[in-house]
Design an enzyme around this catalytic site. Structure first.
Site, PDB file in Angstrom:
ATOM      1  NE  ARG A 146      38.815  -8.628  -5.020  1.00 36.34           N
ATOM      2  CZ  ARG A 146      39.542  -8.087  -4.046  1.00 36.34           C
ATOM      3  NH1 ARG A 146      39.419  -6.806  -3.758  1.00 36.34           N
ATOM      4  NH2 ARG A 146      40.408  -8.809  -3.364  1.00 36.34           N
TER       5      ARG A 146
ATOM      6  CG  HIS B 139      42.875  -3.081  -5.333  1.00 38.16           C
ATOM      7  ND1 HIS B 139      42.166  -3.996  -6.058  1.00 38.16           N
ATOM      8  CD2 HIS B 139      42.729  -3.445  -4.039  1.00 38.16           C
ATOM      9  CE1 HIS B 139      41.624  -4.897  -5.248  1.00 38.16           C
ATOM     10  NE2 HIS B 139      41.949  -4.576  -4.005  1.00 38.16           N
TER      11      HIS B 139
ATOM     12  CG  ASP C   7      40.789   1.337  -3.642  1.00 42.01           C
ATOM     13  OD1 ASP C   7      41.673   2.155  -3.979  1.00 42.01           O
ATOM     14  OD2 ASP C   7      41.042   0.261  -3.072  1.00 42.01           O
TER      15      ASP C   7
ATOM     16  CD  GLU D 200      41.381  -3.806  -9.501  1.00 49.34           C
ATOM     17  OE1 GLU D 200      40.911  -2.701  -9.234  1.00 49.34           O
ATOM     18  OE2 GLU D 200      41.655  -4.659  -8.644  1.00 49.34           O
TER      19      GLU D 200
HETATM   20  P1  NAI Z   1      34.043 -10.206   5.086  1.00 48.03           P
HETATM   21  O1  NAI Z   1      33.950 -11.615   4.636  1.00 48.03           O
HETATM   22  O2  NAI Z   1      34.484  -9.915   6.484  1.00 48.03           O
HETATM   23  O3  NAI Z   1      32.626  -9.482   4.871  1.00 48.03           O
HETATM   24  C1  NAI Z   1      31.856  -9.612   3.706  1.00 48.03           C
HETATM   25  C2  NAI Z   1      30.394  -9.510   4.091  1.00 48.03           C
HETATM   26  O4  NAI Z   1      29.626  -9.513   2.896  1.00 48.03           O
HETATM   27  C3  NAI Z   1      29.908 -10.693   4.954  1.00 48.03           C
HETATM   28  O5  NAI Z   1      29.277 -10.201   6.123  1.00 48.03           O
HETATM   29  C4  NAI Z   1      28.929 -11.414   4.034  1.00 48.03           C
HETATM   30  O6  NAI Z   1      27.860 -12.032   4.730  1.00 48.03           O
HETATM   31  C5  NAI Z   1      28.438 -10.273   3.159  1.00 48.03           C
HETATM   32  N1  NAI Z   1      27.809 -10.692   1.912  1.00 48.03           N
HETATM   33  C6  NAI Z   1      28.090 -11.779   1.142  1.00 48.03           C
HETATM   34  N2  NAI Z   1      27.262 -11.813   0.093  1.00 48.03           N
HETATM   35  C7  NAI Z   1      26.452 -10.744   0.192  1.00 48.03           C
HETATM   36  C8  NAI Z   1      25.373 -10.248  -0.597  1.00 48.03           C
HETATM   37  N3  NAI Z   1      24.991 -10.862  -1.697  1.00 48.03           N
HETATM   38  N4  NAI Z   1      24.751  -9.117  -0.195  1.00 48.03           N
HETATM   39  C9  NAI Z   1      25.148  -8.488   0.938  1.00 48.03           C
HETATM   40  N5  NAI Z   1      26.150  -8.907   1.727  1.00 48.03           N
HETATM   41  C10 NAI Z   1      26.796 -10.024   1.354  1.00 48.03           C
HETATM   42  O7  NAI Z   1      34.986  -9.484   4.019  1.00 48.03           O
HETATM   43  P2  NAI Z   1      35.868  -8.173   4.225  1.00 48.03           P
HETATM   44  O8  NAI Z   1      37.220  -8.577   4.714  1.00 48.03           O
HETATM   45  O9  NAI Z   1      35.089  -7.172   4.973  1.00 48.03           O
HETATM   46  O10 NAI Z   1      36.045  -7.713   2.690  1.00 48.03           O
HETATM   47  C11 NAI Z   1      34.974  -7.095   1.994  1.00 48.03           C
HETATM   48  C12 NAI Z   1      35.385  -6.777   0.554  1.00 48.03           C
HETATM   49  O11 NAI Z   1      36.500  -5.899   0.525  1.00 48.03           O
HETATM   50  C13 NAI Z   1      35.784  -7.982  -0.301  1.00 48.03           C
HETATM   51  O12 NAI Z   1      35.197  -7.839  -1.589  1.00 48.03           O
HETATM   52  C14 NAI Z   1      37.283  -7.838  -0.431  1.00 48.03           C
HETATM   53  O13 NAI Z   1      37.734  -8.440  -1.619  1.00 48.03           O
HETATM   54  C15 NAI Z   1      37.438  -6.331  -0.456  1.00 48.03           C
HETATM   55  N6  NAI Z   1      38.774  -5.828  -0.095  1.00 48.03           N
HETATM   56  C16 NAI Z   1      39.249  -4.709  -0.729  1.00 48.03           C
HETATM   57  C17 NAI Z   1      40.484  -4.193  -0.431  1.00 48.03           C
HETATM   58  C18 NAI Z   1      40.990  -2.935  -1.080  1.00 48.03           C
HETATM   59  O14 NAI Z   1      42.168  -2.582  -0.905  1.00 48.03           O
HETATM   60  N7  NAI Z   1      40.182  -2.203  -1.825  1.00 48.03           N
HETATM   61  C19 NAI Z   1      41.358  -4.852   0.552  1.00 48.03           C
HETATM   62  C20 NAI Z   1      40.740  -5.960   1.230  1.00 48.03           C
HETATM   63  C21 NAI Z   1      39.499  -6.437   0.893  1.00 48.03           C
END
Ligand code: NAI
Length: 331
Positions: free
Chosen positions: A236, A297, A260, A265
């Protein structure tokens, strides 16, 4: 069973048609416009609604949905912050999302960007355009197998990214406030984020946007990074202070950055500004630089992901209508 689907995009048509063909028992009424108060009558006689709203809709739409006996609003997205979950709970309407539609899509994008920066492809391309075909230290590249990759946030996407980098021979470090065993199989956890920052040649961010972590990547974070390292953010935009990043690039501290997502954005993505005034100087600077790869994105944007989003939305709606619930209920 009768569903109504709103805001169908061109890129979703083939996945939707395939799903409809294999589910003859479900009638799906399809519309290209978004659901609003002025077309709420389209909910009449339906059991569930499948959505992908860009704008929130009015309270009266939820209330009308209740009157019509709608049991579920299913969004074809992971995010659901524009829907009124409280109100839906009061009205006993379930809301579902598609939490995981293709972590590999984002992981593959991150790997692509890492390779483009580490192999200096932008700089080489620019030289070639000027008919400069020389080999020089400015384009001397490093191979991924000689680099350490640090993954911040080792959930679905972070773990998949770790797998891809590991497959190419990189050493992979991970930091997460909740370490997990699946990630442990492909990366080595560090106990504090500073160990990851100071030891990684490439840092890739995959944690959620949490208010307390606004501009987590700031001057201090960047100053701790290794010289000549690479920052990747496909999580994000708010997690990175763009101005601080530009300072780190200007000073020569970083080799490059792959973004990305961008903190402002919302105003631009996914819209076409080709024939419109564009006045975001910060984003223009990112676009103009050879050492930044900015993408709007699009990390998630693959055929597989779109198919999973369409199917995931429809399947969750059907499940709630049949059983009263689904693992993807969010309220
Ligand atoms: P997820 O929920 O599977 O994994 C997120 C991880 O971050 C979890 O293991 C959590 O414990 C960890 N986390 C939370 N707070 C933290 C901190 N302060 N320090 C370190 N780790 C921390 O989420 P997922 O599905 O892997 O998504 C990850 C990111 O990717 C999100 O921000 C999501 O919005 C973004 N995203 C981006 C896309 C794109 O097209 N660029 C598409 C889909 C998701």
């Amino acid at each position: 069973m009768k569903l109504v689907l709103f805001n169908l995009r061109e890129d979703e048509k083939s996945a939707l048609n395939n799903w409809i063909a294999s589910h003859p028992e479900v009638e799906v009424d399809v519309h290209s416009e978004e659901l609003t108060a002025s077309n709420k009558h389209l909910l009449e006689g339906k059991d569930g609604v499948v959505l992908a709203q860009n704008k929130p809709f009015e309270k009266e739409v939820y209330e009308y949905a209740k009157e019509q006996g709608i049991k579920v609003f299913a969004t074809r997205s992971a995010g659901f912050d524009i829907y009124d979950l409280e109100l839906m709970k009061e009205l006993d309407i379930k809301m579902t999302n598609v939490p995981s539609y293709s972590p590999n899509a984002i992981a593959e994008h991150v790997l692509t960007t890492a390779l483009r920066i580490s192999r200096n492809t932008n700089k080489i391309q620019r030289n070639v355009e000027k008919h400069n075909f020389t080999w020089n230290p400015g384009i001397l590249s490093r191979e991924l197998r000689t680099l350490t990759v640090g993954v911040i946030g080792t959930g679905r996407i972070g773990t998949q990214a770790a797998k891809l980098f590991k497959a190419l021979g990189s050493k992979v470090l991970g930091y997460d406030i909740y370490p997990n065993d699946a990630a442990r199989e492909v990366l080595e956890y560090v106990d504090n984020i500073d160990d990851l920052i100071t030891n990684s040649d490439i840092i890739t961010i995959h944690m959620p946007a949490i208010k307390d972590y606004n501009h987590m990547v700031n001057d201090e974070f960047l100053s701790k990074m290794k010289d000549n390292s690479i920052l990747l953010n496909a999580a994000r935009g708010m997690l990175v202070d763009t101005k601080a990043l530009l300072r780190a690039l200007d000073s020569g501290k970083l080799l490059g950055a792959g973004l990305d997502v961008y903190e402002n954005e919302g105003k631009y993505v996914p819209k076409n500004f080709e024939d419109k005034e564009f006045d975001d100087e910060l984003l223009q600077t990112l676009i103009d630089r050879d050492d930044v790869i900015y993408t709007p994105h699009t990390a998630f944007y693959t055929e597989t992901a779109i198919q999973n989003l369409v199917e995931g939305g429809l399947e969750a709606a059907v499940e709630v209508i049949k059983t009263g619930t689904s693992v993807n209920v969010v309220n």
